[in-house]
Design a protein around this motif. Structure first.
Motif, PDB file in Angstrom:
ATOM      1  N   GLN A 132      -3.990  23.538  59.747  1.00  0.00           N
ATOM      2  CA  GLN A 132      -4.341  24.705  60.563  1.00  0.00           C
ATOM      3  C   GLN A 132      -5.505  25.505  59.982  1.00  0.00           C
ATOM      4  N   ASN A 133      -5.539  25.642  58.653  1.00  0.00           N
ATOM      5  CA  ASN A 133      -6.602  26.429  58.018  1.00  0.00           C
ATOM      6  C   ASN A 133      -7.765  25.572  57.546  1.00  0.00           C
ATOM      7  N   LYS A 134      -7.641  24.250  57.723  1.00  0.00           N
ATOM      8  CA  LYS A 134      -8.693  23.305  57.323  1.00  0.00           C
ATOM      9  C   LYS A 134      -9.091  23.486  55.860  1.00  0.00           C
ATOM     10  N   ALA A 135      -8.067  23.732  55.041  1.00  0.00           N
ATOM     11  CA  ALA A 135      -8.300  23.987  53.625  1.00  0.00           C
ATOM     12  C   ALA A 135      -8.397  22.681  52.839  1.00  0.00           C
ATOM     13  N   THR A 136      -9.135  22.738  51.743  1.00  0.00           N
ATOM     14  CA  THR A 136      -9.195  21.631  50.792  1.00  0.00           C
ATOM     15  C   THR A 136      -8.061  21.783  49.787  1.00  0.00           C
ATOM     16  N   ILE A 137      -7.369  20.690  49.512  1.00  0.00           N
ATOM     17  CA  ILE A 137      -6.317  20.670  48.495  1.00  0.00           C
ATOM     18  C   ILE A 137      -6.907  20.045  47.238  1.00  0.00           C
ATOM     19  N   GLN A 138      -6.973  20.821  46.196  1.00  0.00           N
ATOM     20  CA  GLN A 138      -7.450  20.335  44.900  1.00  0.00           C
ATOM     21  C   GLN A 138      -6.228  20.115  44.005  1.00  0.00           C
ATOM     22  N   PHE A 139      -6.031  18.872  43.589  1.00  0.00           N
ATOM     23  CA  PHE A 139      -4.882  18.528  42.743  1.00  0.00           C
ATOM     24  C   PHE A 139      -5.376  18.331  41.317  1.00  0.00           C
ATOM     25  N   HIS A 140      -4.867  19.149  40.392  1.00  0.00           N
ATOM     26  CA  HIS A 140      -5.350  19.135  39.017  1.00  0.00           C
ATOM     27  C   HIS A 140      -4.705  18.036  38.173  1.00  0.00           C
ATOM     28  N   GLN A 141      -5.537  17.278  37.498  1.00  0.00           N
ATOM     29  CA  GLN A 141      -5.113  16.297  36.495  1.00  0.00           C
ATOM     30  C   GLN A 141      -4.008  15.354  37.003  1.00  0.00           C
ATOM     31  N   PRO A 142      -4.287  14.566  38.033  1.00  0.00           N
ATOM     32  CA  PRO A 142      -3.270  13.668  38.596  1.00  0.00           C
ATOM     33  C   PRO A 142      -2.842  12.557  37.653  1.00  0.00           C
ATOM     34  N   GLN A 143      -3.587  12.304  36.567  1.00  0.00           N
ATOM     35  CA  GLN A 143      -3.173  11.283  35.604  1.00  0.00           C
ATOM     36  C   GLN A 143      -1.834  11.616  34.964  1.00  0.00           C
ATOM     37  N   ARG A 144      -1.384  12.854  35.092  1.00  0.00           N
ATOM     38  CA  ARG A 144      -0.062  13.228  34.588  1.00  0.00           C
ATOM     39  C   ARG A 144       1.050  12.534  35.362  1.00  0.00           C
ATOM     40  N   PHE A 145       0.756  12.142  36.599  1.00  0.00           N
ATOM     41  CA  PHE A 145       1.770  11.544  37.470  1.00  0.00           C
ATOM     42  C   PHE A 145       1.442  10.105  37.872  1.00  0.00           C
ATOM     43  N   LYS A 146       0.164   9.752  37.844  1.00  0.00           N
ATOM     44  CA  LYS A 146      -0.284   8.452  38.331  1.00  0.00           C
ATOM     45  C   LYS A 146      -0.590   7.523  37.157  1.00  0.00           C
ATOM     46  N   ASP A 147       0.204   6.459  37.022  1.00  0.00           N
ATOM     47  CA  ASP A 147       0.063   5.555  35.879  1.00  0.00           C
ATOM     48  C   ASP A 147      -1.301   4.889  35.815  1.00  0.00           C
ATOM     49  N   GLU A 148      -1.834   4.498  36.967  1.00  0.00           N
ATOM     50  CA  GLU A 148      -3.114   3.792  36.957  1.00  0.00           C
ATOM     51  C   GLU A 148      -4.247   4.719  36.493  1.00  0.00           C
ATOM     52  N   PRO A 172      -9.930  18.147  55.047  1.00  0.00           N
ATOM     53  CA  PRO A 172      -9.857  17.698  56.441  1.00  0.00           C
ATOM     54  C   PRO A 172     -11.246  17.544  57.044  1.00  0.00           C
ATOM     55  N   GLN A 173     -11.320  16.886  58.198  1.00  0.00           N
ATOM     56  CA  GLN A 173     -12.621  16.659  58.823  1.00  0.00           C
ATOM     57  C   GLN A 173     -13.292  17.979  59.179  1.00  0.00           C
ATOM     58  N   GLU A 174     -14.634  17.944  59.158  1.00  0.00           N
ATOM     59  CA  GLU A 174     -15.467  19.089  59.499  1.00  0.00           C
ATOM     60  C   GLU A 174     -15.083  20.338  58.687  1.00  0.00           C
ATOM     61  N   SER A 175     -14.991  20.156  57.372  1.00  0.00           N
ATOM     62  CA  SER A 175     -14.631  21.267  56.514  1.00  0.00           C
ATOM     63  C   SER A 175     -15.263  21.073  55.136  1.00  0.00           C
ATOM     64  N   ALA A 248     -17.495  15.562  60.884  1.00  0.00           N
ATOM     65  CA  ALA A 248     -16.640  15.678  62.069  1.00  0.00           C
ATOM     66  C   ALA A 248     -16.406  14.305  62.686  1.00  0.00           C
ATOM     67  N   GLY A 249     -15.335  14.217  63.449  1.00  0.00           N
ATOM     68  CA  GLY A 249     -15.088  13.005  64.219  1.00  0.00           C
ATOM     69  C   GLY A 249     -14.461  11.866  63.442  1.00  0.00           C
ATOM     70  N   GLY A 250     -14.005  12.114  62.235  1.00  0.00           N
ATOM     71  CA  GLY A 250     -13.378  11.057  61.456  1.00  0.00           C
ATOM     72  C   GLY A 250     -12.072  11.531  60.851  1.00  0.00           C
ATOM     73  N   GLU A 251     -11.639  10.839  59.819  1.00  0.00           N
ATOM     74  CA  GLU A 251     -10.402  11.229  59.153  1.00  0.00           C
ATOM     75  C   GLU A 251     -10.719  12.188  58.004  1.00  0.00           C
ATOM     76  N   HIS A 252      -9.687  12.605  57.327  1.00  0.00           N
ATOM     77  CA  HIS A 252      -9.863  13.444  56.151  1.00  0.00           C
ATOM     78  C   HIS A 252     -10.568  12.646  55.043  1.00  0.00           C
ATOM     79  N   SER A 253     -11.054  13.359  54.051  1.00  0.00           N
ATOM     80  CA  SER A 253     -11.685  12.728  52.892  1.00  0.00           C
ATOM     81  C   SER A 253     -10.848  12.999  51.648  1.00  0.00           C
ATOM     82  N   THR A 254     -10.695  11.977  50.825  1.00  0.00           N
ATOM     83  CA  THR A 254     -10.066  12.136  49.510  1.00  0.00           C
ATOM     84  C   THR A 254     -11.002  11.547  48.464  1.00  0.00           C
TER      85      THR A 254
END
Length: 470
Positions: A132-148, A172-175, A248-254
């Motif tokens: 709804q707010n088209k906010a970016t989610i910034q996840f800090h230091q994911p290596q703490r949880f992701k083995d690879e 999200p798109q267009e953000s 715009a016009g596509g999926e979210h970006s990661t």
């Protein structure tokens, strides 16, 4: 590449907590990896392929951006497996907190808008901010949880000899998440999902030593306009001004940002080594022990003669360093790196000594050389006598992956014990350097005067899982 807050215990998801809607909980089957984990060098070489490391460091490192386009679906699939939007469902069960673990932001009219809540992160609230707010989610230091990611970053820390942090940005798109800014780290961006449009600008502060937001008026026109697609990699040096948005016009970006070389400049090294160099030299050079001009601290002693004398002393010191007469020792930077870096991947198998206890006639070798450092420092024991120089062997085998790049954590006394590592008399330095440089050698070959000292040294290292009998 900030160090943030304390470690928090992992917690199972409560039945009341909602999952991110419209995202299925899937067990990601591991796709084939395009990366080589045989050695730190092979890992980096495979990360930047098809470019070779020699060309990269001569033409791009600390100089200019590099965009590597990848059309290989295997690489795109592997990148996506590192982190994707649907992973937030399970990660929200780990007692995450806003600001510490997750940052929710959006760039509006060139300004960053903070959309973080207070306390624990709930997936339903996070999803609302995203959709709804088209906010970016910034996840800090994911290596703490992701083995690879643990596996990748641990190898990269060995390759660079410095800390390697990471953040994931889901937009999200267009953000757009953040306004134009520059960082104090070397940046490698891996596009994991969707596409991202990047605008890069020439630095206003080349090889910057701090983070800074730049105004649109100062940055001028972009030097590069790049669209990253899944599987692509983008590198740019610290100080490079940048901003990115999802089309715009596509999926979210990661995308995943790998960052390194924070506070690892020549200036930082000189700040680290200079106190010990000057202290050593002062013990041998009486001119350095002479008094400074009277009233210098009050501003009356400064002048051309004073400047000339200081320049002469510094030149003499530089000559001693250049000719090898004065030893140069890094202490703080070594300690900071080894006590804050990632432990070896699958460290559980390393915490108990393996094989038999080494004896005088045995052939031995050091293990995990990239995870240990040797420093020469004053003894930390407080006495009325002049401080005695001792040798410390510091290692990262017992570091906690969950704390990586998250700042100080845990009991102060426990941290002090970890940071001290093993302590030996200065007379053991040459024997330790023998072990560090040799592929293997017999215990009897160690440069120590007695068999008892030789066996005592290798036993201490073996007890810390730093040495094995061949």
């Amino acid at each position: 590449m900030p160090k943030r807050s304390k470690e928090k215990p992992l917690k199972r998801r409560s039945s009341e907590e909602e999952l991110l809607p419209k995202q299925s909980r899937v067990e990601h089957s591991a796709p084939p990896s395009p990366l080589s984990f045989l050695s730190p060098s092979s890992l980096f070489e495979s990360l930047i392929q098809p470019m070779g490391p020699e060309q990269f460091f001569s033409e791009y490192w600390e100089k200019k951006p590099l965009h590597l386009q990848r059309s290989d679906p295997t690489t795109a699939s592997y990148y996506q497996s590192l982190f994707q939007l649907s992973d937030l469902q399970s990660l929200c069960s780990h007692d995450l907190e806003y600001y510490t673990d997750v940052n929710v932001v959006r760039c509006i009219n060139g300004k960053k808008k903070d959309l973080n809540k207070q306390g624990k992160v709930k997936s339903s609230v996070l999803n609302k901010s995203f959709t709804q707010n088209k906010a970016t989610i910034q996840f800090h230091q994911p290596q703490r949880f992701k083995d690879e990611l643990w596996k990748i970053q641990e190898k990269l820390e060995c390759f660079f000899g410095g800390l390697v942090g990471s953040n994931v940005y889901i937009t999200p798109q267009e953000s757009q998440g953040l306004p134009a800014h520059y960082d104090d780290v070397e940046v490698f961006i891996l596009q994991l999902e969707g596409q991202k449009n990047w605008l890069l600008y020439n630095p206003t502060v080349p090889l910057a030593a701090e983070y800074c937001v730049e105004s649109e008026e100062r940055i001028g026109s972009p030097s590069h306009e790049i669209t990253l697609k899944a599987g692509d990699l983008l590198y740019f040096p610290r100080g490079t001004i940048h901003q990115a948005s999802t089309p715009a016009g596509g999926e979210h970006s990661t995308h995943l940002t790998l960052s390194t070389y924070q506070r690892m400049s020549w200036g930082d090294l000189l700040l680290d080594v200079f106190p010990s160099v000057l202290s050593d030299r002062s013990k041998r050079e009486v001119s350095l022990r002479g008094g400074m001009p009277r009233r210098f601290l009050l501003g009356d002693g400064a002048g051309q003669d004073t400047n000339r004398q200081m320049a002469s002393l510094l030149r003499s010191l530089a000559e001693e360093i250049e000719t090898g007469k004065q030893e140069v020792r890094s202490t703080h930077m070594k300690r900071d790196f080894i006590t804050n870096r990632l432990p070896p991947h699958s460290q559980e198998d390393l915490l108990t000594p393996s094989g038999r206890i080494p004896a005088l006639e045995d052939t031995v070798c050091l293990m995990h050389k990239d995870h240990m450092v040797i420093t020469v420092e004053p003894s930390q024991e407080r006495t009325d006598e002049a401080s005695e120089m001792v040798v410390f062997v510091l290692h990262s085998l017992k570091n906690q992956r969950e704390n990586h790049m998250m700042g100080e954590s845990g009991d102060e006394e426990e941290e002090e014990d970890i940071s001290r590592g093993l302590q030996f008399p200065l007379s053991h330095l040459q024997a330790l350097l023998q072990l560090q440089k040799a592929e293997q050698l017999t215990v009897d070959q160690l440069q120590l005067p007695t068999a008892e000292e030789k066996c005592s040294l290798v036993l201490a290292l073996w007890s810390e899982s730093l040495l094995e009998v061949l």
